[in-house]
Design a protein around this motif. Structure first.
Motif, mmCIF file in Angstrom:
data_model
loop_
_atom_site.group_PDB
_atom_site.id
_atom_site.type_symbol
_atom_site.label_atom_id
_atom_site.label_comp_id
_atom_site.label_asym_id
_atom_site.label_seq_id
_atom_site.Cartn_x
_atom_site.Cartn_y
_atom_site.Cartn_z
ATOM 1 N N SER A 25 -19.959 -37.538 49.465
ATOM 2 C CA SER A 25 -21.119 -37.942 48.384
ATOM 3 C C SER A 25 -21.343 -39.438 48.524
ATOM 4 C CB SER A 25 -21.121 -37.271 46.900
ATOM 5 O OG SER A 25 -20.967 -36.054 47.023
ATOM 6 N N LEU A 26 -20.383 -40.205 48.573
ATOM 7 C CA LEU A 26 -20.365 -41.709 48.425
ATOM 8 C C LEU A 26 -20.158 -42.216 49.672
ATOM 9 C CD1 LEU A 26 -19.220 -42.181 45.020
ATOM 10 C CD2 LEU A 26 -21.379 -42.053 45.606
ATOM 11 N N GLY A 27 -19.629 -41.803 50.607
ATOM 12 C CA GLY A 27 -19.303 -42.176 52.187
ATOM 13 C C GLY A 27 -17.955 -42.871 52.147
ATOM 14 N N PHE A 28 -17.109 -42.843 51.128
ATOM 15 C CA PHE A 28 -15.840 -43.331 51.077
ATOM 16 C C PHE A 28 -15.108 -42.988 52.176
ATOM 17 C CE2 PHE A 28 -17.147 -45.502 47.440
ATOM 18 C CZ PHE A 28 -16.059 -46.149 46.957
ATOM 19 N N THR A 29 -14.143 -43.765 52.771
ATOM 20 C CA THR A 29 -13.064 -43.481 54.024
ATOM 21 C C THR A 29 -11.926 -42.983 53.468
ATOM 22 O OG1 THR A 29 -14.172 -45.014 55.428
ATOM 23 C CG2 THR A 29 -11.849 -44.209 55.900
ATOM 24 N N VAL A 30 -11.253 -41.965 53.704
ATOM 25 C CA VAL A 30 -9.855 -41.632 53.286
ATOM 26 C C VAL A 30 -9.042 -42.698 54.196
ATOM 27 C CG1 VAL A 30 -8.083 -39.874 53.383
ATOM 28 C CG2 VAL A 30 -10.421 -39.280 52.843
ATOM 29 N N VAL A 31 -8.263 -43.446 53.753
ATOM 30 C CA VAL A 31 -7.645 -44.521 54.347
ATOM 31 C C VAL A 31 -6.178 -43.971 54.733
ATOM 32 C CG1 VAL A 31 -6.360 -46.609 54.143
ATOM 33 C CG2 VAL A 31 -8.689 -46.285 53.255
ATOM 34 N N SER A 32 -5.405 -43.164 53.926
ATOM 35 C CA SER A 32 -4.363 -42.588 53.841
ATOM 36 C C SER A 32 -3.922 -41.196 53.185
ATOM 37 C CB SER A 32 -3.088 -43.562 53.840
ATOM 38 O OG SER A 32 -3.138 -43.932 52.422
ATOM 39 N N GLU A 33 -2.815 -40.219 53.387
ATOM 40 C CA GLU A 33 -2.499 -39.498 52.739
ATOM 41 C C GLU A 33 -1.022 -39.410 52.625
ATOM 42 O OE1 GLU A 33 -4.073 -35.326 53.016
ATOM 43 O OE2 GLU A 33 -6.074 -36.170 53.257
ATOM 44 N N GLU A 34 -0.392 -39.518 51.385
ATOM 45 C CA GLU A 34 0.893 -39.657 51.298
ATOM 46 C C GLU A 34 1.553 -38.215 50.685
ATOM 47 O OE1 GLU A 34 4.578 -42.285 49.100
ATOM 48 O OE2 GLU A 34 2.504 -42.920 49.243
ATOM 49 N N GLU A 35 2.359 -37.940 51.194
ATOM 50 C CA GLU A 35 2.958 -36.443 50.517
ATOM 51 C C GLU A 35 3.904 -37.028 49.358
ATOM 52 O OE1 GLU A 35 2.296 -33.261 51.313
ATOM 53 O OE2 GLU A 35 0.882 -34.133 53.050
ATOM 54 N N LEU A 36 3.865 -36.295 48.522
ATOM 55 C CA LEU A 36 4.650 -36.526 47.321
ATOM 56 C C LEU A 36 5.513 -35.159 46.938
ATOM 57 C CD1 LEU A 36 1.798 -37.964 45.015
ATOM 58 C CD2 LEU A 36 3.559 -39.277 46.418
ATOM 59 N N PRO A 37 6.579 -35.368 46.097
ATOM 60 C CA PRO A 37 7.293 -34.133 45.856
ATOM 61 C C PRO A 37 6.596 -33.067 45.421
ATOM 62 C CG PRO A 37 8.243 -36.132 44.805
ATOM 63 C CD PRO A 37 6.908 -36.721 45.283
ATOM 64 N N GLU A 38 6.932 -31.727 45.716
ATOM 65 C CA GLU A 38 6.570 -30.567 45.273
ATOM 66 C C GLU A 38 5.103 -30.306 45.606
ATOM 67 O OE1 GLU A 38 7.001 -30.322 40.818
ATOM 68 O OE2 GLU A 38 8.953 -31.502 41.022
ATOM 69 N N GLY A 39 4.843 -30.725 46.885
ATOM 70 C CA GLY A 39 3.467 -30.412 47.349
ATOM 71 C C GLY A 39 2.242 -31.254 46.962
ATOM 72 N N PHE A 40 2.554 -32.221 46.070
ATOM 73 C CA PHE A 40 1.532 -33.103 45.642
ATOM 74 C C PHE A 40 1.230 -34.243 46.705
ATOM 75 C CE2 PHE A 40 2.942 -31.524 41.600
ATOM 76 C CZ PHE A 40 1.821 -31.017 40.792
ATOM 77 N N LYS A 41 0.111 -34.700 46.688
ATOM 78 C CA LYS A 41 0.052 -35.826 47.479
ATOM 79 C C LYS A 41 -0.657 -36.909 46.711
ATOM 80 C CE LYS A 41 -3.989 -33.636 49.506
ATOM 81 N NZ LYS A 41 -4.497 -33.145 50.796
ATOM 82 N N ALA A 42 -0.619 -38.261 47.353
ATOM 83 C CA ALA A 42 -1.615 -39.378 46.958
ATOM 84 C C ALA A 42 -2.806 -39.619 47.890
ATOM 85 C CB ALA A 42 -0.708 -40.814 46.661
ATOM 86 N N VAL A 43 -3.874 -39.608 47.883
ATOM 87 C CA VAL A 43 -4.799 -39.927 48.566
ATOM 88 C C VAL A 43 -5.497 -41.269 48.472
ATOM 89 C CG1 VAL A 43 -6.918 -39.109 49.880
ATOM 90 C CG2 VAL A 43 -5.207 -37.340 48.841
ATOM 91 N N GLU A 44 -5.579 -42.178 49.382
ATOM 92 C CA GLU A 44 -6.006 -43.547 49.363
ATOM 93 C C GLU A 44 -7.367 -43.505 49.945
ATOM 94 O OE1 GLU A 44 -3.848 -47.693 49.557
ATOM 95 O OE2 GLU A 44 -4.022 -46.579 51.564
ATOM 96 N N ILE A 45 -8.308 -43.955 49.063
ATOM 97 C CA ILE A 45 -9.752 -43.978 49.771
ATOM 98 C C ILE A 45 -10.436 -45.357 49.194
ATOM 99 C CG2 ILE A 45 -10.086 -41.668 49.241
ATOM 100 C CD1 ILE A 45 -11.883 -42.469 46.704
#
Length: 126
Positions: A25-45
Motif C-alpha cells: 500500500s505504501l511502497g516500502f521495501t523489505v530490507v531484511s528478514e531475520e529468523e527468531l526463535p520459535e518460528g517468529f521473525k523480524a522484518v525490517e522495512i
C-alpha cells in the motif's frame, strides 16, 4: 555519542498483514528478514533500500513472550514527503484511512492508519 536514529520497532498483532500494508500500500521495501526463535521473525522495512531510518516489524506475541517488560504501544511516527497533496490523494485512492490535511506551523500535515488502526503522520517538506 548518539549519531542518529537507526530504526523504530513496531509491534503488531498480524505481522504478515502489516508487512503487506507497508510494502504493497505504501511502497516500502523489505530490507531484511531475520529468523527468531520459535518460528517468529523480524522484518525490517524502509521507504527505500538505503534509507537511514528503518522500521522493524515484530509480532506482539514474540515480544510478550521474550520481552514482557516492553511496552507494546505503537510509536508516534512522523514521515516526510515533498508532495503531500499527491500522497494524500494516492492513499485515499488505495482506501487507506487518512485524516484531513491541516496546516501545522507553515507546513501541511495529515495522519493515516494501518490495518490495525495504528495512526501515523506525514508532513510536507520544503
Amino acid at each position: 555519542m548518539i549519531e542518529n536514529l537507526a530504526g523504530v520497532m513496531l509491534y503488531v498483532d498480524d505481522q504478515e498483514e502489516s508487512v503487506e500494508f507497508w510494502r504493497d500500500s505504501l511502497g516500502f521495501t523489505v530490507v531484511s528478514e531475520e529468523e527468531l526463535p520459535e518460528g517468529f521473525k523480524a522484518v525490517e522495512i524502509a521507504p527505500y533500500a538505503d534509507a537511514e531510518t528503518r522500521i522493524t516489524i515484530f509480532d506482539k506475541a514474540f515480544i510478550k513472550k521474550h520481552s514482557p517488560e516492553l511496552s507494546l504501544d505503537t510509536p508516534s511516527l512522523m514521515f516526510k514527503t515533498d508532495d503531500i497533496e499527491s500522497l494524500h490523494e494516492e492513499m485515499k485512492n488505495k482506501r487507506i484511512t487518512v485524516g484531513e490535511m491541516t496546516d501545522m506551523g507553515g507546513g501541511k500535515v495529515f495522519n493515516f492508519a494501518d490495518r490495525e488502526e495504528n495512526y501515523f503522520a506525514v508532513m510536507e517538506t520544503h
